[in-house]
Design an enzyme around this catalytic site. Structure first.
Site, PDB file in Angstrom:
ATOM      1  N   ARG A 108       0.677  -1.246  -0.049  1.00  0.00           N
ATOM      2  CA  ARG A 108      -0.148  -0.187  -0.042  1.00  0.00           C
ATOM      3  C   ARG A 108       1.018   1.290  -0.041  1.00  0.00           C
ATOM      4  O   ARG A 108       0.596   2.184  -0.642  1.00  0.00           O
ATOM      5  CB  ARG A 108      -0.958  -0.055   1.090  1.00  0.00           C
ATOM      6  CG  ARG A 108      -2.034  -1.068   0.944  1.00  0.00           C
ATOM      7  CD  ARG A 108      -3.039  -1.176   2.174  1.00  0.00           C
ATOM      8  NE  ARG A 108      -3.978  -2.171   2.003  1.00  0.00           N
ATOM      9  CZ  ARG A 108      -4.716  -2.864   2.851  1.00  0.00           C
ATOM     10  NH1 ARG A 108      -4.476  -2.424   3.922  1.00  0.00           N
ATOM     11  NH2 ARG A 108      -5.730  -3.427   2.505  1.00  0.00           N
TER      12      ARG A 108
ATOM     13  N   TYR B 233      -6.430  -1.321  -6.710  1.00  0.00           N
ATOM     14  CA  TYR B 233      -5.890  -2.802  -6.030  1.00  0.00           C
ATOM     15  C   TYR B 233      -5.171  -2.375  -4.885  1.00  0.00           C
ATOM     16  O   TYR B 233      -5.061  -1.175  -4.299  1.00  0.00           O
ATOM     17  CB  TYR B 233      -5.009  -3.211  -7.156  1.00  0.00           C
ATOM     18  CG  TYR B 233      -3.773  -2.315  -7.835  1.00  0.00           C
ATOM     19  CD1 TYR B 233      -3.370  -1.086  -7.337  1.00  0.00           C
ATOM     20  CD2 TYR B 233      -2.999  -2.820  -8.820  1.00  0.00           C
ATOM     21  CE1 TYR B 233      -2.749  -0.369  -8.193  1.00  0.00           C
ATOM     22  CE2 TYR B 233      -2.188  -2.355  -9.450  1.00  0.00           C
ATOM     23  CZ  TYR B 233      -1.824  -0.865  -8.812  1.00  0.00           C
ATOM     24  OH  TYR B 233      -0.869  -0.448  -9.397  1.00  0.00           O
ATOM     25  N   GLU B 234      -4.612  -3.479  -4.228  1.00  0.00           N
ATOM     26  CA  GLU B 234      -4.053  -3.503  -2.845  1.00  0.00           C
ATOM     27  C   GLU B 234      -4.957  -2.882  -1.830  1.00  0.00           C
ATOM     28  O   GLU B 234      -4.749  -1.947  -0.799  1.00  0.00           O
ATOM     29  CB  GLU B 234      -2.724  -2.678  -2.772  1.00  0.00           C
ATOM     30  CG  GLU B 234      -1.749  -3.256  -3.667  1.00  0.00           C
ATOM     31  CD  GLU B 234      -1.500  -4.594  -3.768  1.00  0.00           C
ATOM     32  OE1 GLU B 234      -1.943  -5.426  -2.774  1.00  0.00           O
ATOM     33  OE2 GLU B 234      -1.016  -5.299  -4.685  1.00  0.00           O
ATOM     34  N   GLY B 235      -6.402  -3.034  -2.207  1.00  0.00           N
ATOM     35  CA  GLY B 235      -7.383  -2.683  -1.134  1.00  0.00           C
ATOM     36  C   GLY B 235      -8.061  -1.370  -1.767  1.00  0.00           C
ATOM     37  O   GLY B 235      -7.202  -0.350  -2.005  1.00  0.00           O
TER      38      GLY B 235
END
Length: 570
Positions: free
Chosen positions: A293, A436-438
Site C-alpha cells: 500500500r 488494487y491493494e485494497g
C-alpha cells in the site's frame, strides 16, 4: 538528457528531512557496517550523498529509457507464450537498465547484496519510476515483497532468495483468487505437506496476480484441512525454477498494460513454508499488504507528478483566443489546485515512509539485541503511526492521482482524449490506484481506527504545537479551527455508539483527518522552504471547503437518515 530526480527539487527536500538523521543512524547501526563492507557509509553525510547519487541514476534511467519506452509498451503489452509471460520489448530494456545499475534489493541488507537503503529513498525511487511509467513500477517495485522474506523467513531462505532479488530476480505476491478478492479469508488454494520431498505442494488457481510469472512468489494458501477462515492459511515461497505453475492468461486491462496481470494455475507446485503455519493472513499478509500500500501511494504520487507536468506543459504551449490557455482563470486555478494536491500527497507519502522506517528498523534491531525501554517505546509509537498513516496515504493519494489525471485530460481538451498525448495513457493508468491493494473504501475501514481511538487527533495536536514563522501563523490558526470542527464531528458520531452510523460517516471523518494532516504538513514544509507556501495556502482552501462540508453533513445527520440511503432489494 532528462533526469526525473534532479528536475524535481521537491524530492531532494523530502530526502533531507530532519528525521532522516535518526533513520540513517539506526539503519546503519551507528555506521558500524563500514567495518564489514567497503561501500557502507562512514557517517550521515556520506549516507545521504549515496542516496542522492543513486536516485540521480534512477532519475537518469527513467528520463532516458523508462519514460520514452512507456508508449510503446502500452501499445505492445506482454504476451503468454508456452504458459509463461514474455514482456514487451521496452519492458525488457527497462529491467536490464535498472538491473545493470544495481537497483534491485535497494532496501535489503548488504550481506545479501542489497544497498541497505531506508524505506524513504526506496519509496522515492518508486515515485520517480512511477512518473516515467506507472505500469513498469509494478514489475520493478515488487522487490518490496522481499521485505516480508527478510522479516519472517529463515536465515537459509533469506540467503537463498534475497541474494537472487538483489541480482535482479523479479517477484510477485499471489493472494487473490476468483472467489477471494478483498475477502482473503476465502482463499482455497491448497497446500499439502509432502513427507517424501520435505516440501509443500500447491494446487489451485490464483487470479489478478501482478507480474504473476515473476521468478519468486509469495503465495497465500490453505494449509489446514477443514478450515474456512484466515486461521487455516499459511504463507509460502514459490520458486519459478521448480515448475508447476502456468500462466493461463494475461488480463486485458484498461491501464498499466505493460504490467502482466495473470491468472495462474498451480498443479503440484513445490513451495517452502514461510515462518509458522496458520499465520499467513493474520500476520504475514498484513505486513506484505502494508508495504504494498505504501508502494501504491508512491505510484499514485508519481502518476500525479506526470499528470501535472503534462497539463502544465500543454497549458503553456496551447494558444486560444490569442494567448496561452494557462492565462485563463479557469485553467490556472485547475493547475494551482493540481500542484497543491500533488504536494499534499507527496508530503503525506514521505511522512508515512519515515514512520515505517523508524519502526521497521527497530524491529530488525530487536532481532539482534534486546531493545532499551526508550527504544521499545519509540518502536511502538512509530508502529502505531505507520499503521494509521498507511491506509490514509494510500486512500488519499490514489484518489488525488485520479483527480489530477482527470484534470490533465480536461486541460488538453479533445486532444487529451486521443492517444497522441501521454495523458490518455496516464488517465487509464491512474484508475487502478484506488482499486488494487485494497480499494479506497477498504482503506477507510482500516483508517477509521485512527479516528475512533483519537490517534489522528493526537498527531494533529503534535503538528499544531510546532513553531512556524509569523508569515504562516494565519494558516495555523485556520487549521486549529478546522481541527475543532473535526473533533466535534467525531464526538457526535461516536456518541451514538452505533457501529453502522460510524461506518456510514467513516469516509467523511477519515477525509477530514487527512485534509487537516496534509495541510499541517504543507505548513511545516513551508516553514523549512518557502517554495511550498503557495501550495500550502491553496491546499488549505481546498481542505477548508471539504472539512466544513463534511462537518455540516454530519451535524445535520442522525440515525434515522440511514434508512434513506439503504438500497431495498426487490
Amino acid at each position: 538528457m532528462a533526469n526525473y530526480y534532479t528536475d524535481n527539487k521537491e524530492l531532494k527536500f523530502h530526502l533531507d528531512h530532519p528525521l532522516m538523521e535518526k533513520i540513517v543512524r539506526l539503519k546503519e547501526r551507528n555506521f558500524t557496517e563500514k567495518e564489514a563492507f567497503e561501500y557502507a557509509p562512514m557517517d550521515h553525510e556520506d549516507a545521504m550523498d549515496n542516496f542522492d547519487k543513486v536516485l540521480e541514476v534512477v532519475g537518469e534511467i527513467c528520463g532516458d529509457i523508462v519514460g520514452p519506452n512507456a508508449e510503446s509498451i502500452d501499445a505492445e503489452g506482454p504476451q503468454v507464450v508456452d504458459g509463461h509471460v514474455v514482456y514487451a520489448r521496452g519492458t525488457a530494456e527497462n529491467i536490464e537498465a535498472l538491473n545493470k545499475a544495481g537497483l534491485m534489493g535497494m532496501s535489503l541488507p548488504r550481506k545479501y547484496g542489497g544497498l541497505n537503503f531506508p524505506i524513504v529513498p526506496y519509496i522515492m525511487a518508486a515515485d520517480v519510476v512511477s512518473r516515467a511509467d506507472a505500469g513498469f513500477v509494478n514489475i520493478w517495485g515488487l522487490q518490496d515483497c522481499a521485505e516480508t522474506i527478510n522479516e519472517f523467513a529463515s536465515e537459509e531462505q533469506k540467503e537463498k532468495y534475497l541474494t537472487r532479488v538483489c541480482n535482479g530476480d523479479t517477484m510477485a505476491m499471489d493472494l487473490t483468487e476468483p472467489d477471494a478478492g478483498s475477502d482473503l479469508q476465502a482463499v482455497q488454494l491448497k497446500a499439502v505437506y509432502d513427507e517424501k520431498s520435505g516440501k509443500w505442494i500447491l494446487n489451485g488457481v490464483k487470479r489478478f496476480i501482478t507480474n504473476g510469472d515473476g521468478h519468486i512468489s509469495l503465495v497465500l494458501a490453505r494449509s489446514e484441512p477443514g478450515t474456512k477462515d484466515g486461521r487455516g492459511l499459511s504463507m509460502f515461497i514459490y520458486d519459478k525454477n521448480d515448475g508447476g505453475v502456468t500462466v493461463r492468461r494475461i488480463e486485458h486491462k484498461m491501464g498499466i498494460i505493460g504490467s502482466p496481470t495473470c491468472e495462474l494455475v498451480f498443479k503440484d507446485a513445490p513451495a517452502e513454508l514461510v515462518g509458522s503455519r496458520k499465520m499467513g493472513l493474520i500476520k504475514y499478509v498484513m505486513a506484505l499488504m502494508n508495504g504494498a500500500r505504501l508502494g501504491i501511494a508512491a505510484q499514485s504520487v508519481g502518476v500525479s507528478e506526470a499528470a501535472y507536468r503534462e497539463a502544465l506543459a500543454y497549458a503553456k504551449e496551447r494558444m486560444q483566443f490569442g494567448k496561452a490557455i494557462m492565462r485563463f482563470p479557469a485553467v490556472y486555478e485547475m493547475l494551482s489546485n493540481m500542484k497543491a494536491k500533488l504536494d499534499a500527497s507527496r508530503t503525506l507519502l514521505y511522512e508515512t515512509a519515515r514512520f515505517v522506517d523508524v519502526y521497521k528498523t527497530y524491529m530488525h534491531i530487536a532481532e539482534e539485541r534486546k531493545l532499551e525501554k526508550e527504544e521499545r517505546d519509540e518502536m511502538k509509537k512509530y508502529q502505531r503511526l505507520a499503521d494509521i498513516y498507511t491506509p490514509l496515504v494510500k486512500g488519499m493519494s490514489s484518489e488525488y492521482s485520479n483527480q489530477l489525471a482527470y484534470d490533465a485530460v480536461q486541460i488538453h481538451g479533445g486532444s487529451g482524449f486521443m492517444k497522441d498525448y501521454p495523458v490518455e495513457r496516464i488517465y487509464r493508468d491512474a484508475r487502478i490506484t484506488s482499486i488494487y491493494e485494497g480499494t479506497t473504501q477498504l482503506q477507510v475501514v482500516a483508517a477509521i481506527r485512527g479516528v475512533t481511538t483519537g490517534a489522528y487527533l493526537n498527531q494533529i495536536r503534535v503538528y499544531e504545537a510546532e513553531k512556524v514563522s509569523p508569515e504562516l501563523e494565519h494558516l495555523r490558526r485556520t487549521l486549529i479551527i478546522l481541527t475543532d470542527e473535526y473533533e466535534q464531528a467525531v464526538n457526535k458520531v461516536l456518541a451514538t455508539e452505533d457501529n453502522e452510523f460510524i461506518d456510514f460517516h467513516a469516509r467523511r471523518l477519515v477525509e477530514m483527518a487527512g485534509n487537516i494532516i496534509m495541510s499541517y504538513l504543507l505548513v511545516l514544509d513551508s516553514n523549512r522552504d518557502a517554495m511550498f507556501a503557495k501550495s500550502a495556502k491553496n491546499y488549505i482552501r481546498i481542505a477548508k471547503a471539504q472539512v466544513k462540508a463534511h462537518a455540516e453533513f454530519i451535524r445535520t445527520s442522525d440515525l434515522s437518515d440511514l434508512g434513506s440511503y439503504k438500497y431495498e432489494m426487490q
